[in-house]
Design a protein around this motif. Structure first.
Motif, PDB file in Angstrom:
ATOM      1  N   GLU A  55      17.158   0.419  15.765  1.00 29.82           N
ATOM      2  CA  GLU A  55      16.405  -0.706  15.239  1.00 29.82           C
ATOM      3  C   GLU A  55      14.902  -0.432  15.279  1.00 29.82           C
ATOM      4  OE1 GLU A  55      16.994  -4.240  17.585  1.00 29.82           O
ATOM      5  OE2 GLU A  55      16.070  -3.374  19.373  1.00 29.82           O
ATOM      6  N   PHE A  56      14.199  -1.108  14.405  1.00 30.86           N
ATOM      7  CA  PHE A  56      12.754  -0.978  14.293  1.00 30.86           C
ATOM      8  C   PHE A  56      12.076  -1.639  15.488  1.00 30.86           C
ATOM      9  CE2 PHE A  56       8.681  -0.780  12.328  1.00 30.86           C
ATOM     10  CZ  PHE A  56       8.064  -2.006  12.489  1.00 30.86           C
ATOM     11  N   SER A  92       8.561  -5.758  15.563  1.00 28.78           N
ATOM     12  CA  SER A  92       9.755  -6.587  15.460  1.00 28.78           C
ATOM     13  C   SER A  92       9.545  -7.845  16.295  1.00 28.78           C
ATOM     14  CB  SER A  92      10.978  -5.826  15.962  1.00 28.78           C
ATOM     15  OG  SER A  92      10.906  -5.629  17.366  1.00 28.78           O
ATOM     16  N   GLY A  94       5.499   1.199   1.930  1.00 27.04           N
ATOM     17  CA  GLY A  94       6.898   0.839   1.862  1.00 27.04           C
ATOM     18  C   GLY A  94       7.203  -0.212   2.900  1.00 27.04           C
ATOM     19  N   ASN A  95       8.477  -0.432   3.122  1.00 30.96           N
ATOM     20  CA  ASN A  95       8.890  -1.380   4.156  1.00 30.96           C
ATOM     21  C   ASN A  95       8.855  -0.653   5.500  1.00 30.96           C
ATOM     22  OD1 ASN A  95       9.378  -3.475   2.320  1.00 30.96           O
ATOM     23  ND2 ASN A  95      11.408  -2.668   1.881  1.00 30.96           N
ATOM     24  N   TYR A  96       7.939  -1.048   6.338  1.00 34.19           N
ATOM     25  CA  TYR A  96       7.705  -0.315   7.575  1.00 34.19           C
ATOM     26  C   TYR A  96       8.881  -0.382   8.536  1.00 34.19           C
ATOM     27  CZ  TYR A  96       2.938   0.165   5.991  1.00 34.19           C
ATOM     28  OH  TYR A  96       1.830   0.484   5.250  1.00 34.19           O
ATOM     29  N   ASP A  97       9.735  -1.364   8.382  1.00 30.25           N
ATOM     30  CA  ASP A  97      10.885  -1.476   9.273  1.00 30.25           C
ATOM     31  C   ASP A  97      12.136  -0.794   8.712  1.00 30.25           C
ATOM     32  OD1 ASP A  97      11.916  -4.916   8.489  1.00 30.25           O
ATOM     33  OD2 ASP A  97      11.337  -3.223   7.222  1.00 30.25           O
ATOM     34  N   ASP A  98      11.977  -0.099   7.598  1.00 30.95           N
ATOM     35  CA  ASP A  98      13.094   0.576   6.944  1.00 30.95           C
ATOM     36  C   ASP A  98      13.098   2.058   7.327  1.00 30.95           C
ATOM     37  OD1 ASP A  98      14.333   0.586   3.505  1.00 30.95           O
ATOM     38  OD2 ASP A  98      14.988   1.668   5.281  1.00 30.95           O
ATOM     39  N   GLU A  99      14.198   2.516   7.895  1.00 34.62           N
ATOM     40  CA  GLU A  99      14.280   3.921   8.291  1.00 34.62           C
ATOM     41  C   GLU A  99      14.074   4.874   7.108  1.00 34.62           C
ATOM     42  OE1 GLU A  99      17.544   3.479  11.925  1.00 34.62           O
ATOM     43  OE2 GLU A  99      17.532   5.219  10.623  1.00 34.62           O
ATOM     44  N   ASP A 100      14.399   4.419   5.917  1.00 32.31           N
ATOM     45  CA  ASP A 100      14.283   5.282   4.738  1.00 32.31           C
ATOM     46  C   ASP A 100      12.835   5.664   4.434  1.00 32.31           C
ATOM     47  OD1 ASP A 100      16.999   3.686   2.897  1.00 32.31           O
ATOM     48  OD2 ASP A 100      16.990   5.274   4.413  1.00 32.31           O
ATOM     49  N   LEU A 101      11.873   4.924   5.000  1.00 33.19           N
ATOM     50  CA  LEU A 101      10.468   5.247   4.776  1.00 33.19           C
ATOM     51  C   LEU A 101      10.053   6.508   5.534  1.00 33.19           C
ATOM     52  CD1 LEU A 101       7.655   4.503   3.648  1.00 33.19           C
ATOM     53  CD2 LEU A 101       7.346   3.029   5.656  1.00 33.19           C
ATOM     54  N   TYR A 102      10.836   6.874   6.549  1.00 31.35           N
ATOM     55  CA  TYR A 102      10.426   7.907   7.483  1.00 31.35           C
ATOM     56  C   TYR A 102      11.227   9.195   7.291  1.00 31.35           C
ATOM     57  CZ  TYR A 102       8.221   3.809   9.324  1.00 31.35           C
ATOM     58  OH  TYR A 102       7.465   2.671   9.423  1.00 31.35           O
TER      59      TYR A 102
END
Length: 125
Positions: free
Chosen positions: A46-47, A61, A104-112
């Motif tokens: 989780e973020f 969060s 992007g959405n900072y809480d989205d793992e796909d950004l990283y």
């Protein structure tokens, strides 16, 4: 090649503080957002929080807002996660992550795109 190395984890009691550090090599942390995620035993990752590439804005969060804070360290290319008023539910492996793009959405793992090996944090009651 980008590498992220976390340090500073440990075992503490409820109410204590810890500071995690993420050392980044292979790129400059001001180029892309940096974030922390965590994974508790038996749960999904989780973020926790993120800091924009400019360093001007941070996001957290709801679970950690008001207790945790992200900042850039005095050492070059490091990001810090200061964790205060720790609770048993904060227990888990904490991962540092570096963004693949600026926004992007900072809480989205796909950004990283890049991840550290993780640092264990254990909070006992």
């Amino acid at each position: 090649q980008v590498q992220l190395v976390e340090s500073g984890g440990g075992a503490v009691q409820t109410g204590a503080s810890l500071r995690l550090s993420c050392a980044c090599s292979g790129r400059t942390i001001s180029d892309f957002p940096m974030a922390w995620f965590r994974q508790a035993p038996g749960k999904e990752r989780e973020f926790v929080g993120a800091i924009q590439s400019s360093g001007s804005f941070t996001y957290y969060s709801d679970a950690v807002k008001g207790r945790f804070s992200l900042s850039r360290g005095d050492a070059k290319n490091t990001v810090l996660l200061q964790m205060n008023s720790l609770k048993p539910e904060d227990t888990g492996v904490y991962y540092c992550a570096a963004g693949a793009r600026r926004s992007g959405n900072y809480d989205d793992e796909d950004l990283y795109a890049y991840w550290g090996q993780g640092a264990q944090v254990t909070v006992s009651s």
